[in-house]
Motif scaffolding. Structure first.
Motif, PDB file in Angstrom:
ATOM      1  N   GLY A 225      43.414  41.348  41.975  1.00 51.75           N
ATOM      2  CA  GLY A 225      43.536  39.902  41.909  1.00 51.75           C
ATOM      3  C   GLY A 225      43.086  39.391  40.553  1.00 51.75           C
ATOM      4  N   SER A 226      43.833  38.476  39.968  1.00 49.98           N
ATOM      5  CA  SER A 226      43.484  37.976  38.634  1.00 49.98           C
ATOM      6  C   SER A 226      42.180  37.187  38.645  1.00 49.98           C
ATOM      7  N   GLY A 227      41.800  36.672  39.818  1.00 51.18           N
ATOM      8  CA  GLY A 227      40.572  35.890  39.913  1.00 51.18           C
ATOM      9  C   GLY A 227      39.389  36.656  40.477  1.00 51.18           C
ATOM     10  N   ASP A 228      39.475  37.976  40.523  1.00 54.51           N
ATOM     11  CA  ASP A 228      38.407  38.813  41.080  1.00 54.51           C
ATOM     12  C   ASP A 228      37.161  38.729  40.200  1.00 54.51           C
ATOM     13  N   ARG A 229      36.059  38.310  40.788  1.00 57.31           N
ATOM     14  CA  ARG A 229      34.797  38.210  40.044  1.00 57.31           C
ATOM     15  C   ARG A 229      33.857  39.383  40.308  1.00 57.31           C
ATOM     16  N   PRO A 253      48.243  36.800  41.191  1.00 54.76           N
ATOM     17  CA  PRO A 253      47.716  35.558  40.618  1.00 54.76           C
ATOM     18  C   PRO A 253      46.707  34.876  41.552  1.00 54.76           C
ATOM     19  N   GLU A 254      45.529  34.544  40.975  1.00 54.00           N
ATOM     20  CA  GLU A 254      44.461  33.821  41.675  1.00 54.00           C
ATOM     21  C   GLU A 254      43.840  34.630  42.815  1.00 54.00           C
ATOM     22  N   GLY A 256      41.396  37.118  44.819  1.00 58.48           N
ATOM     23  CA  GLY A 256      39.978  37.434  44.727  1.00 58.48           C
ATOM     24  C   GLY A 256      39.710  38.896  45.048  1.00 58.48           C
ATOM     25  N   MET A 263      46.525  36.191  51.523  1.00 62.27           N
ATOM     26  CA  MET A 263      47.035  35.095  50.701  1.00 62.27           C
ATOM     27  C   MET A 263      48.518  34.824  50.971  1.00 62.27           C
ATOM     28  N   ASN A 264      48.910  33.579  50.800  1.00 64.17           N
ATOM     29  CA  ASN A 264      50.330  33.198  50.873  1.00 64.17           C
ATOM     30  C   ASN A 264      51.013  33.740  52.129  1.00 64.17           C
TER      31      ASN A 264
END
Length: 284
Positions: A225-229, A253-254, A256, A263-264
């Motif tokens: 995921g591009s938003g993985d922290r 995209p986005e 986590g 998602m989606n």
């Protein structure tokens, strides 16, 4: 003044070593209690207990395909927290799509004995692969590793290479080096940023994958995921660059850390099933 400077340096070194030792334990956050009951989803897994090379007993759940003819078996290496009683939810939808899946706990997690460490995790993975191949499905296995499970899955693939056929290796939101992951953790805070090089002295990569290239020609799929922290997407990008073909990289995209299949409206599920179907056809 010189003595004061020396004391400060010694103190910082001690703090650094403690922090980096903490990085090694950072990889494991096990829980022993049951967190979710699969019967509430009308799922009844088979309880399996396996003995590792070191003599530990590890617990697993086998979920059989809900279709008359299974399309394959996925061996799931879960992440570093909780235990299989929560992680199985990531693929609770898979048996309805015609796939068996097996999730197991590393030593120290859930009903498994022992304490978690890289060696024991790989030994558990090898025991799980051997069990599935011998008793459940003699066709090539699908290995899927999420987060910490990714590095364990890749090393397990190397350990069983030539003995157990593998159909796919899928690595989601993971990393190929404990040392490098430790450095990334140190990099996230200004007060530990200067101490990054010490991760290479304290943390061991003895049970990390030796070479991603050695996994070829088994198809490798990296998902992130591009938003993985928790694990930065650059980790999958580096692994993809190092690996040999056949390989793919999907950046969601986005997305986590651990939510990608939700998602989606489950869009990634269909994409993943199409990938499995495509690669299965190509390998025949």
């Amino acid at each position: 003044m010189a003595n004061f400077t020396s004391v400060c340096r010694t103190f910082l070194k001690c703090v650094a070593l403690l922090l980096l030792m903490g990085c090694q334990s950072f990889f494991y956050y096990p829980k022993k209690e049951k967190l979710f009951d699969p019967t509430s989803l009308r799922m009844q897994p088979e309880d399996v207990y396996l003995k590792t090379r070191s003599g530990e007993y590890v617990h697993g759940w086998f979920f059989a395909s809900q279709q008359s003819d299974s399309k394959g078996t996925l061996l799931f290496f879960h992440g570093n927290a909780e235990n299989l009683t929560s992680h199985f939810l990531m693929f609770q939808w898979l048996p309805a799509q015609g796939y068996n899946f097996f999730v197991f706990d590393y030593p120290g997690y859930g009903a498994s004995s022992g304490k978690p460490d890289p060696k024991g995790s790989v030994e558990a993975g090898v025991a799980a692969a051997e069990y599935l191949y011998e008793f459940k499905d003699s066709r090539p296995l699908i290995l899927y590793g999420h987060s910490l499970g990714g590095i364990v899955a890749m090393r397990t693939a190397e350990e069983v290479q030539g003995r157990i056929p593998l159909r796919n290796i899928v690595i989601e939101a993971s990393f190929a080096s404990y040392k490098e992951m430790g450095r990334q953790v140190m990099k996230r805070r200004w007060w530990t940023w200067p101490l990054q090089p010490l991760s290479y002295l304290v943390i061991s990569d003895q049970y990390a994958p030796k070479s991603l290239k050695s996994i070829s020609p088994t198809p490798l799929l990296f998902i992130h995921g591009s938003g993985d922290r928790a694990v930065e997407v650059e980790s999958s990008e580096r692994m993809y660059a190092e690996a040999s073909f056949p390989k793919e990289l999907w950046v969601i995209p986005e997305g986590g850390h651990g939510d990608l299949y939700e998602m989606n409206h489950g869009e990634l599920r269909e994409q993943f099933l199409s990938y499995l179907s495509k690669t299965s056809t190509a390998s025949q």
